[in-house]
Each structure stands twice: as C-alpha cells, then as structure tokens.
Motif scaffolding. Structure first.
Motif, short mmCIF file in Angstrom:
data_model
loop_
_atom_site.label_atom_id
_atom_site.label_comp_id
_atom_site.label_asym_id
_atom_site.label_seq_id
_atom_site.Cartn_x
_atom_site.Cartn_y
_atom_site.Cartn_z
N ASN A 424 0.79 -1.23 0.00
CA ASN A 424 0.00 0.00 0.00
C ASN A 424 0.82 1.29 0.00
N ALA A 425 2.13 1.21 -0.13
CA ALA A 425 2.96 2.40 -0.30
C ALA A 425 3.69 2.28 -1.63
N TRP A 426 3.98 3.43 -2.24
CA TRP A 426 4.66 3.43 -3.54
C TRP A 426 6.13 3.76 -3.37
N TYR A 427 6.98 3.04 -4.10
CA TYR A 427 8.43 3.25 -4.03
C TYR A 427 8.98 3.37 -5.45
N LYS A 428 10.03 4.19 -5.56
CA LYS A 428 10.71 4.35 -6.84
C LYS A 428 12.15 3.88 -6.67
N TYR A 429 12.56 2.89 -7.47
CA TYR A 429 13.91 2.34 -7.33
C TYR A 429 14.49 1.98 -8.69
N GLU A 430 15.82 2.02 -8.76
CA GLU A 430 16.53 1.94 -10.03
C GLU A 430 16.47 0.55 -10.66
N ILE A 431 16.34 0.55 -12.00
CA ILE A 431 16.48 -0.66 -12.79
C ILE A 431 17.86 -0.63 -13.44
N VAL A 432 18.67 -1.65 -13.19
CA VAL A 432 20.03 -1.72 -13.72
C VAL A 432 20.06 -2.74 -14.86
N PRO A 433 20.26 -2.34 -16.11
CA PRO A 433 20.32 -3.30 -17.22
C PRO A 433 21.51 -4.25 -17.06
N ILE A 434 21.27 -5.55 -17.24
CA ILE A 434 22.36 -6.52 -17.16
C ILE A 434 22.51 -7.33 -18.45
N SER A 435 21.56 -7.22 -19.37
CA SER A 435 21.72 -7.84 -20.68
C SER A 435 20.84 -7.11 -21.69
N HIS A 436 21.28 -7.13 -22.95
CA HIS A 436 20.53 -6.40 -23.97
C HIS A 436 20.61 -7.11 -25.31
N GLN A 437 19.45 -7.28 -25.93
CA GLN A 437 19.33 -7.79 -27.28
C GLN A 437 18.42 -6.85 -28.05
N PRO A 438 18.37 -6.94 -29.36
CA PRO A 438 17.56 -5.99 -30.13
C PRO A 438 16.10 -5.90 -29.69
N THR A 439 15.51 -7.00 -29.27
CA THR A 439 14.09 -6.98 -28.89
C THR A 439 13.85 -7.25 -27.41
N MET A 440 14.89 -7.38 -26.61
CA MET A 440 14.69 -7.69 -25.19
C MET A 440 15.83 -7.12 -24.35
N THR A 441 15.48 -6.48 -23.26
CA THR A 441 16.46 -5.99 -22.29
C THR A 441 16.08 -6.50 -20.92
N THR A 442 17.06 -7.03 -20.19
CA THR A 442 16.83 -7.53 -18.84
C THR A 442 17.54 -6.64 -17.84
N GLY A 443 16.85 -6.34 -16.76
CA GLY A 443 17.46 -5.54 -15.70
C GLY A 443 17.13 -6.10 -14.34
N VAL A 444 17.96 -5.78 -13.37
CA VAL A 444 17.68 -6.08 -11.97
C VAL A 444 17.52 -4.75 -11.25
N THR A 445 16.89 -4.78 -10.09
CA THR A 445 16.62 -3.55 -9.37
C THR A 445 17.57 -3.40 -8.18
N ARG A 446 17.77 -2.16 -7.77
CA ARG A 446 18.57 -1.89 -6.58
C ARG A 446 17.65 -1.90 -5.35
N TYR A 447 18.24 -2.27 -4.21
CA TYR A 447 17.60 -2.24 -2.89
C TYR A 447 16.60 -3.36 -2.64
N ILE A 448 16.18 -4.07 -3.69
CA ILE A 448 15.29 -5.21 -3.50
C ILE A 448 15.53 -6.18 -4.65
#
Length: 479
Positions: A424-448
């Motif tokens: 019930n609370a909103w949080y804003k946290y960074e997405i860190v890209p760890i892989s990239h292809q032309p049609t797909m990018t994967t990222g992990v988040t900081r702090y969680i």
C-alpha cells in the motif's frame, strides 16, 4: 556447520548487493546458528548495524499485548469473554464487543491507520491513548462483532487501554515490568519519541536512493505497534514461549495450538505446514512501521526460530525469513551472485519509460497518450513518496488511471526507475540493465531483489515482465 555456512552465504549475498540492511538471528534446538548485523543503522553517520541494534518492530508488538492480557486473565483481573464496557464504559457497542473479539481481529472496529489524513497529518502528531481511541470510537463498525475477522490495529489500542485500566500502570511500564524485565530483555521497550534510545537504528525508505522515512509520533501506536527490540532480545522472547515463565501452559496452548485465520489471533498467525511426511506448526508475525520491517517465524515442532529486522522499509523481510527457515529445514535456496551492468544508449532506455497496465484492456487514443504523459510528468516531480501517495492517487484519478493494475517506469538523468506499490505504499527504485538484445532488455533492481524484462514487438509496442522477490511474475503492457 554446513547449515551455518549456508545461512551466512545467503545473507552475505543479499547484503553485498545492497538488498539487506538490518539484523538477523537464526537458531535451532537452543543453538544460535546465525546472529549478525548487516548494512547501516545510520547512513548519515555511517554507523553499522549489529545484533544489538534496536529496531522498531511494528506489529510484533501485538504478541506482547496479547501476552499481557493472558497474564491478567490468569490473575483473575479480567476474562476474555468480558464485554469491553466493563473497562471502557463509554465505548460504543461496548456491550457487544468482547476482549476476545479484540484479540482475534473480529471486533469490526475500523483500522485507524487507514483513515483519510493519517499519512499526511495524523501519524505526525502526539497522540495519547485516549486521543487515538477517540479517532475511531464513533465510526461505524465494519461488521457485527464476531461475524468475521479482518486484521487491524484499533482493537490492540483498546487492549492497551484495558491493560492500563486493570493493572493501574501505563502500557509501557506493564510490558517492562512483567515481560521484558523477567526475560532480561534489557534492549526492548516502548518508544515514546521523547527519550534517547542508545544503539537505535534510523529508519529509511527508498525514492531513487535510500532516504529518511516519514516521521511518525510513536505514541499513536502503543500496544498495536509501538515497541522496539533487538534480534537477541526477541530470541529470549522465543525461548520463553516454550516455558511457563510468563503464563501457564493452558494459556500458551490457547495461543499456539490451533491454526488461526490469515489475520492471526492473540498476536500470532498459526499455520499447519507439511514438512516431510508430517504436519508442523508454523507460528509467525510480520511487523511494519515507518522506516522498518520485521518478521519472526517459529517452527515449534522443529524448535526453529528466525528473526529478521530491517531499517529499510522496502525490504521483504518475510521472504528473507522464510528462505532462512527453509535452509534450516533442508530445502535448497539460491544464494545471489553479483550482477554486472551493461551500457545501453539513452535513446533505447527512454523507449521503456511509460505507464504499464496489467489489470485491464486499454484504449490507445491520442487523448489517452496525452493523459499518460501528464501522469509521467507528475510522478517524476514527486520526491517524497509517503507524503506524495495522496497526491499520486489524485493524479491518477484525474486522468482515469487504475492504480491497482499499474506500474510506471521513468527515465531520469540517464537512469531507469521502477515506480510501484509494496504493501500500500509506492516506491521508486533503479532498474540496472544486465543484458541487452535488439528486442529484449533484462534488468535487476537496486535495494530489492527483483527483475524486469522489456520486450519490444515488431510494431514497436513494449511489454514488461516483472518478477518480485518472492518469484511472482506479472506481465504489463505499455500504454
């Protein structure tokens, strides 16, 4: 020794990635296997957490309140079947609500932290117990007493008042005199906001980075969530619940033998789980307070306890505690490894920014796109997440966006951020890209420990797959 090493590796993996700040204790058969602090108790002054750092424990307080009531019943000073009008004479429906109803979350009394204005104003003000009771006493019951159960804190404020009435002591003094002192829980007590508490952790939230949490005057929570403690003290609490040091066995049995509804009863949630070829009792409770999260799990048939206290409110302590318990039960748990960021152009990252929906079918008219741009602009400008929650919902309502099925990704100063709700609370946290292809990018988040995948189809439409810390996945469509 193998279990100890596994527990340490798991927690070090979380801490090294910045996914855990707090303290942890894990024990079995009276032997402590892990008892450590991680990260910072105070980021401003670079003070590290230790196993003796004190944390707000939120609703773990309810177990202490229930224990006090059971003690007073054994002394003949009250009975669980008593109507509360015997102790709070002017309380509406006091001739229908019993002490048992309060303990079992079945009174029907509305939950005061959910009232309008609570986050913006009420929680920040000094509130003696009579003021807190006044805030909800004249509100209509949600249902007839005993009709159904729904978790809430208002009932435990009334229990605090009953403890004070019967014992002729303040709630804080009663808990200190009859629970903490007998157990030598010398690092535990009730926070009043007007006393210096040594080795007390500062509480934090997350909005892009770690930030101080919103202020709360702890007088408002008392027996519903007003205590602080350490993992070492809560282990003493765990040990006492196997003995008759505080109450007789019959009282303990009434608290711990029978399974409860998900909302719990008498300060605990009791479940039966299959472990191997037999049923085992899992007794637990979760706690939440501004800047803090806590969880305590007891597998009493295996004599296992796990206590996790954190001073960053985004932390999924209930997942961490369960995974530690699983390791002690012989189940396999993945230890996290460091991730390696990859560079992606700002133009590519910016295409992923937007409002994503996973709850309904959406129109894609020009006006709809303009509305979403206005929402994005408003979200980007909101820097104080807790205070901004009300403004955020107004913003969404203005443009006809359903908050329950919505995620937002922003692109700010070359960085992607995920903006979404947790409890019930909103949080804003960074997405860190760890892989990239032309049609797909994967990222992990900081702090969680979460993962985000962006998929771009041939038309240029973007989908997002989000995996949370528990492994639950949702797929959302960019509006």
């Amino acid at each position: 020794m193998e279990t100890i090493a596994s527990l340490k590796s798991y927690m070090e993996g979380l801490a090294n990635l910045g996914y855990f700040n707090g303290a942890v204790l894990a024990a079995q058969n009276g032997q402590i296997l892990l008892c450590e602090g991680y990260g910072m108790a105070n980021f401003e002054h670079e003070v590290p957490n230790t196993s003796r750092t004190k944390f707000r424990i939120g609703s773990l307080t309810k177990g202490f309140t229930a224990m006090a009531i059971m003690q007073l019943q054994e002394q003949g000073k009250l009975a669980l079947g008593d109507f509360i009008e015997c102790y709070i004479p002017d309380y509406p429906n006091g001739d229908k609500i019993t002490i048992r109803h309060l303990l079992e979350h079945s009174s029907g009394i509305p939950d005061y932290p959910g009232f309008p204005g609570y986050w913006e104003t009420t929680m920040r003000l000094y509130s003696p117990i009579e003021h807190t009771i006044h805030s909800f006493k004249d509100r209509k019951l949600l249902h007839a007493p005993g009709e159904r159960r729904a978790y809430g804190s208002s009932a435990y404020i009334l229990l605090s008042a009953i403890i004070e009435k019967v014992s002729r002591e303040s709630y804080a003094k009663y808990i200190a005199d009859y629970i903490c002192q007998p157990l030598q829980m010398n690092d535990s007590g009730c926070e009043d906001g007007r006393s210096i508490i040594k080795r007390f952790a500062a509480g934090y939230s997350v909005n892009k980075d770690i930030i101080p949490c919103e202020h709360v005057d702890m007088s408002i929570h008392l027996g519903a969530g007003g205590m602080y403690s350490t993992v070492e003290d809560l282990y003493k609490w765990d040990r006492s619940l196997y003995t008759e040091q505080l109450v007789r066995q019959a009282s303990l049995d009434s608290m711990f033998v029978h399974p409860t509804p998900p909302c719990g009863s008498k300060g605990w949630v009791v479940l039966e789980q299959e472990i191997g070829n037999r049923k085992s009792r899992r007794i637990s409770h979760f706690g939440s307070m501004n800047g803090f999260r806590s969880d305590m799990i007891r597998y009493v048939d295996e004599d296992i306890v796990v206590i996790v206290l954190s001073n960053v409110e985004l932390t999924p302590v209930e997942i961490i505690s369960q995974q530690l318990a699983d390791m002690m039960l012989g189940r396999e748990v993945v230890v996290l490894e460091p991730f390696h960021p990859v560079k992606i152009s700002s133009q590519e990252l910016q295409r992923y920014a937007g409002v994503y929906d996973y709850g309904s079918e959406l129109e894609t008219s020009q006006k709809r796109m303009e509305d979403m741009n206005n929402v994005m602009e408003g979200v980007t400008k909101m820097d104080a997440p807790s205070i901004a929650v009300g403004l955020f919902h107004k913003l969404f309502n203005q443009y006809g966006v359903e908050t329950k099925g919505t995620l937002i990704v922003t692109f700010e100063n070359g960085t992607l951020y995920l903006f979404m709700p947790k409890r019930n609370a909103w949080y804003k946290y960074e997405i860190v890209p760890i892989s990239h292809q032309p049609t797909m990018t994967t990222g992990v988040t900081r702090y969680i420990n979460e993962q985000v995948e962006f998929f771009v189809d041939p038309t240029g439409a973007v989908k997002l797959m989000h995996r949370d810390a528990s492994g639950k996945k949702i797929v959302a469509i960019q509006i």
